[in-house]
Write a protein that holds these residues in place. Sequence first.
Motif, mmCIF file in Angstrom:
data_model
loop_
_atom_site.group_PDB
_atom_site.id
_atom_site.type_symbol
_atom_site.label_atom_id
_atom_site.label_comp_id
_atom_site.label_asym_id
_atom_site.label_seq_id
_atom_site.Cartn_x
_atom_site.Cartn_y
_atom_site.Cartn_z
ATOM 1 N N LEU A 63 0.841 -1.200 0.000
ATOM 2 C CA LEU A 63 0.000 0.000 0.000
ATOM 3 C C LEU A 63 0.874 1.247 0.000
ATOM 4 O O LEU A 63 1.827 1.339 0.765
ATOM 5 C CB LEU A 63 -0.910 0.040 1.223
ATOM 6 N N HIS A 64 0.523 2.198 -0.849
ATOM 7 C CA HIS A 64 1.276 3.441 -0.959
ATOM 8 C C HIS A 64 0.287 4.601 -0.994
ATOM 9 O O HIS A 64 -0.644 4.596 -1.788
ATOM 10 C CB HIS A 64 2.127 3.439 -2.230
ATOM 11 N N VAL A 65 0.499 5.582 -0.125
ATOM 12 C CA VAL A 65 -0.412 6.715 -0.004
ATOM 13 C C VAL A 65 0.237 7.956 -0.593
ATOM 14 O O VAL A 65 1.379 8.288 -0.272
ATOM 15 C CB VAL A 65 -0.772 6.976 1.475
ATOM 16 N N ASP A 117 -2.816 -3.397 -8.474
ATOM 17 C CA ASP A 117 -2.336 -2.312 -9.334
ATOM 18 C C ASP A 117 -3.431 -1.263 -9.561
ATOM 19 O O ASP A 117 -3.578 -0.719 -10.642
ATOM 20 C CB ASP A 117 -1.812 -2.839 -10.665
ATOM 21 N N GLU A 118 -4.207 -1.001 -8.509
ATOM 22 C CA GLU A 118 -5.301 -0.032 -8.592
ATOM 23 C C GLU A 118 -5.064 1.132 -7.639
ATOM 24 O O GLU A 118 -4.482 0.973 -6.566
ATOM 25 C CB GLU A 118 -6.630 -0.697 -8.235
ATOM 26 N N ASP A 119 -5.547 2.287 -8.049
ATOM 27 C CA ASP A 119 -5.563 3.477 -7.203
ATOM 28 C C ASP A 119 -6.975 3.672 -6.674
ATOM 29 O O ASP A 119 -7.947 3.520 -7.424
ATOM 30 C CB ASP A 119 -5.149 4.719 -7.993
ATOM 31 N N THR A 120 -7.078 4.022 -5.403
ATOM 32 C CA THR A 120 -8.375 4.249 -4.771
ATOM 33 C C THR A 120 -8.363 5.620 -4.117
ATOM 34 O O THR A 120 -7.421 5.972 -3.410
ATOM 35 C CB THR A 120 -8.643 3.170 -3.693
ATOM 36 N N SER A 121 -9.422 6.383 -4.346
ATOM 37 C CA SER A 121 -9.585 7.677 -3.683
ATOM 38 C C SER A 121 -9.991 7.422 -2.242
ATOM 39 O O SER A 121 -10.889 6.627 -1.966
ATOM 40 C CB SER A 121 -10.667 8.506 -4.373
ATOM 41 N N HIS A 155 -2.534 3.478 -3.522
ATOM 42 C CA HIS A 155 -2.208 2.531 -4.585
ATOM 43 C C HIS A 155 -1.921 1.176 -3.943
ATOM 44 O O HIS A 155 -1.146 1.086 -2.996
ATOM 45 C CB HIS A 155 -0.977 2.979 -5.380
ATOM 46 N N GLU A 156 -2.577 0.148 -4.464
ATOM 47 C CA GLU A 156 -2.371 -1.211 -3.969
ATOM 48 C C GLU A 156 -1.636 -2.002 -5.030
ATOM 49 O O GLU A 156 -2.143 -2.201 -6.140
ATOM 50 C CB GLU A 156 -3.705 -1.864 -3.635
ATOM 51 N N ASP A 157 -0.416 -2.440 -4.692
ATOM 52 C CA ASP A 157 0.401 -3.185 -5.647
ATOM 53 C C ASP A 157 -0.268 -4.484 -6.090
ATOM 54 O O ASP A 157 -0.176 -4.869 -7.253
ATOM 55 C CB ASP A 157 1.772 -3.527 -5.050
#
Length: 137
Positions: free
Chosen positions: A35-37, A53-57, A48-50
């Motif tokens: 997880l990357h914020v 490979d999706e970005d979530t607001s 972002h979840e590796d």
Amino acid sequence: MTEYERSRTMSAPPEHVFEQAAAVDQLDTWLPDDLHVTAGDLPAVTVHEDRTDEDTSALLRARREQMRLEWGTRDQGGYAGWLQVAGIGSGASEVTLHLSFFDDGHDPGEQTVGDALDTSLRRLEEQVRLRVGHEAG
């Protein structure tokens, strides 16, 4: 809805622990590795979840007067969580991480979430130890 919670005692004052936990530019040092914020116009962030490979607001709020972080997905409402730091005397703190999954599709399961919570608390403790040691030296 499924909820998970873990706590850990840390040998540092609660203010030090909270400041480390709430440093947006250092969240990657204690969050799960995948997880990357990225901060936008706070409280807006992108996670972002590796694994997918999706970005979530999402939203991230630091309530310094309560030594509490709160977060959750912004658009789909799949999950929310909080981190609470409490002083327990003698310069120590108890840190509690809590996650709630509102949609079973977002819940990776008890073992996965439990391991992630335990790992995150251990990594946060290490970051606090490094910071407190650096300030003392």
